[in-house]
Design a protein around this motif. Structure first.
Motif, PDB file in Angstrom:
ATOM      1  N   TRP A 312       0.858  -1.296   0.075  1.00  0.00           N
ATOM      2  CA  TRP A 312      -0.053  -0.077   0.005  1.00  0.00           C
ATOM      3  C   TRP A 312       0.821   1.307   0.065  1.00  0.00           C
ATOM      4  CZ3 TRP A 312       0.643  -3.233   3.872  1.00  0.00           C
ATOM      5  CH2 TRP A 312       1.195  -2.757   5.205  1.00  0.00           C
ATOM      6  N   LEU A 313       0.007   2.396  -0.426  1.00  0.00           N
ATOM      7  CA  LEU A 313       0.981   3.668  -0.495  1.00  0.00           C
ATOM      8  C   LEU A 313       0.247   4.620   0.724  1.00  0.00           C
ATOM      9  CD1 LEU A 313       0.891   4.097  -4.118  1.00  0.00           C
ATOM     10  CD2 LEU A 313       2.784   3.441  -2.865  1.00  0.00           C
ATOM     11  N   GLU A 324      -4.465   6.813   2.457  1.00  0.00           N
ATOM     12  CA  GLU A 324      -3.801   5.504   2.237  1.00  0.00           C
ATOM     13  C   GLU A 324      -4.555   4.625   1.078  1.00  0.00           C
ATOM     14  OE1 GLU A 324      -3.001   2.270   5.351  1.00  0.00           O
ATOM     15  OE2 GLU A 324      -4.636   1.534   4.362  1.00  0.00           O
ATOM     16  N   PHE A 357       1.929   2.080 -10.513  1.00  0.00           N
ATOM     17  CA  PHE A 357       2.564   0.783  -9.705  1.00  0.00           C
ATOM     18  C   PHE A 357       2.158  -0.074 -10.103  1.00  0.00           C
ATOM     19  CE2 PHE A 357       2.589   5.043  -7.414  1.00  0.00           C
ATOM     20  CZ  PHE A 357       3.795   4.977  -6.714  1.00  0.00           C
ATOM     21  N   VAL A 367       7.380   0.836  -9.594  1.00  0.00           N
ATOM     22  CA  VAL A 367       6.802   2.151  -9.858  1.00  0.00           C
ATOM     23  C   VAL A 367       7.598   2.354 -11.226  1.00  0.00           C
ATOM     24  CG1 VAL A 367       8.478   3.655  -8.664  1.00  0.00           C
ATOM     25  CG2 VAL A 367       6.336   4.661  -9.209  1.00  0.00           C
ATOM     26  N   THR A 392      10.185   6.258  -0.295  1.00  0.00           N
ATOM     27  CA  THR A 392       9.541   7.256  -0.668  1.00  0.00           C
ATOM     28  C   THR A 392       9.382   7.651  -2.047  1.00  0.00           C
ATOM     29  OG1 THR A 392      11.388   8.705  -0.507  1.00  0.00           O
ATOM     30  CG2 THR A 392      10.059   8.292   1.515  1.00  0.00           C
ATOM     31  N   LEU A 400       4.720  10.200  -1.285  1.00  0.00           N
ATOM     32  CA  LEU A 400       4.033   8.827  -0.987  1.00  0.00           C
ATOM     33  C   LEU A 400       5.255   7.972  -0.263  1.00  0.00           C
ATOM     34  CD1 LEU A 400       2.821  10.142  -3.739  1.00  0.00           C
ATOM     35  CD2 LEU A 400       1.420   7.945  -3.449  1.00  0.00           C
ATOM     36  N   THR A 401       4.676   7.061   0.627  1.00  0.00           N
ATOM     37  CA  THR A 401       5.645   5.947   1.361  1.00  0.00           C
ATOM     38  C   THR A 401       5.276   4.673   1.152  1.00  0.00           C
ATOM     39  OG1 THR A 401       6.205   7.612   3.051  1.00  0.00           O
ATOM     40  CG2 THR A 401       6.717   5.417   3.582  1.00  0.00           C
ATOM     41  N   TYR A 402       5.885   3.880   0.463  1.00  0.00           N
ATOM     42  CA  TYR A 402       5.493   2.523  -0.019  1.00  0.00           C
ATOM     43  C   TYR A 402       5.624   1.678   1.226  1.00  0.00           C
ATOM     44  CZ  TYR A 402       5.709  -1.861  -2.184  1.00  0.00           C
ATOM     45  OH  TYR A 402       5.333  -3.389  -2.228  1.00  0.00           O
TER      46      TYR A 402
END
Length: 416
Positions: A312-313, A324, A357, A367, A392, A400-402
């Protein structure tokens, strides 16, 4: 023997100590001009003048296939400026969107309503359930029914539930567009949800009523009545969840099926208990019962989806900070176009489709840029990167943080 004073010698001395720094150097004559710079080399006739890399545009990256990619097959591996080539252009830092005053703006409020699958399912289900009940009562209230047989009663119930499900499907499917502030996406996805609700509501409502009228009447046991009502609503909820999830792949379909069935069953049990113990008019009972039904289906789908997430992101900064997105589909597109899965409509620097993604066959996620606009991974402009938990990604002014579960981590090499 001492050497005679020589001004030119003093000018050419090498400073090796603080005493030398204190020495008095003779200034060069003011009339001596500096030597002229050599003229720049001119390109040969018929040859185009060289240009600096990244001077006017970002290198375009071909769009990869949605599936079957591997690091060795990724396009753009040796693009200039990515590995050992010309220096990269300076990257601007995204703006910080934290509230300085602590007040909650309308955009931030909408983001919180859709911040994750559980909250989105709860709020969308409650709103869809209540509005669905209100419209159903307005169009076809059971208080006006005059069925002549049990089968006619089942069809009346199916039509009533169909109206309710159209509204619920619209709200559940359109909620992402609504909380992302994309009106076109809300109506596009909501229209699909309404069509799904039409079929699921008519079939589910008829079948659930048929089961109840055929199985409950021969029994006077309250426990049997509750169980049968829960079973009927579970079928209805499963059909709604199945329809909502089937467009996004197998994983989303299973999540919708399980969540809709579980939420529908709980709502059906509550509905039956309410109808047996409540006093007063049936409209109020149906209002509570159908609102809880919407909550049960929406919340059930959201809880199952979030519990079974593996990638998720999380928006750690930007216009949708705190939101999220669970990566369920094979390809999740990000851009300003309302047809994207993640719409960044509040960011004018984002291309219509800027990145995708992509879930790899081995369970990891990559990505991939989809336009000339840059996608920055861990501070480095990237032509494509396999992601690891904690990475990031900067797209426009959003950070966004993966994140992924440990089971999804694979020790394959990374690439940019």
């Amino acid at each position: 023997m001492t050497e005679p004073e020589n001004p030119s010698y003093k000018q050419e001395r090498i400073v090796i100590s603080s005493e030398d720094l204190a020495s008095d150097f003779a200034a060069p004559p003011a009339s001596t001009p500096p030597p002229p710079l050599p003229p720049p080399a001119q390109p040969a006739a018929g040859t185009a003048a060289p240009t600096a890399p990244f001077a006017n545009s970002w290198p375009s990256v071909p769009t990869p296939p949605a599936t079957g990619m591997s690091p060795g097959q990724l396009p753009g591996e040796q693009l200039p400026g990515l590995r050992g080539g010309a220096p990269l252009p300076p990257m601007s830092q995204p703006a910080t969107y934290a509230s300085a005053t602590g007040t909650l703006t309308w955009d931030q409020f909408l983001t919180k309503l859709g911040s994750n699958a559980v909250i989105a399912g709860l709020t969308a289900g409650a709103l869809g359930g209540f509005v669905g009940w209100a419209i159903s009562e307005l169009i076809d209230s059971p208080n006006r029914w005059t069925p002549t047989s049990l089968i006619a009663l089942d069809w009346d119930t199916g039509f009533y539930v169909m109206i309710f499900a159209i509204v619920l499907g619209f709200v559940l499917m359109g909620w992402e567009g609504f909380t992302s502030r994309s009106t076109p996406k809300m109506f596009r996805e909501g229209g699909i949800g309404a069509a799904i609700g039409l079929g699921a509501g008519l079939v589910g409502g008829f079948v659930s009523s048929l089961i109840y009228t055929q199985l409950v009447n021969p029994f006077s046991n309250t426990g049997v009545q509750i169980l049968v009502r829960g079973l009927g609503w579970a079928i209805f909820g499963a059909l709604v969840g199945l329809g909502l999830g089937v467009r996004h792949g197998l994983k989303s379909t299973i999540n919708g099926l399980l969540g809709g069935a579980a939420g529908g069953f709980v709502a059906g049990v509550f509905f039956q208990l309410l109808s047996e113990n409540a006093t007063g008019g049936g409209g109020g009972q149906r209002m509570i019962g159908f609102t809880v039904t919407g909550i049960g289906i929406g919340l059930g789908i959201g809880m199952v989806t979030r519990a079974r997430r593996d990638a998720w992101l999380l928006f750690s900064d930007g216009p949708m900070r705190g939101k999220e997105f669970i990566l369920q589909a094979t390809q999740t597109r990000v851009g300003s176009d309302y047809r994207c899965d993640i719409v960044l409509v509040k960011d004018p620097s984002v291309a219509p489709v800027q990145a995708a993604f992509v879930r790899q066959p081995n369970g990891t996620v990559a990505v991939m840029p989809q336009s000339a606009a840059p996608v920055v991974v861990n501070g480095i402009p990237s032509a494509g990167a396999q992601l690891r938990s904690g990475d990031t990604i900067v797209i426009g002014s959003s950070v966004l943080t993966y994140e992924q579960r440990a089971a999804a981590s694979v020790g394959s090499p990374r690439w940019h």
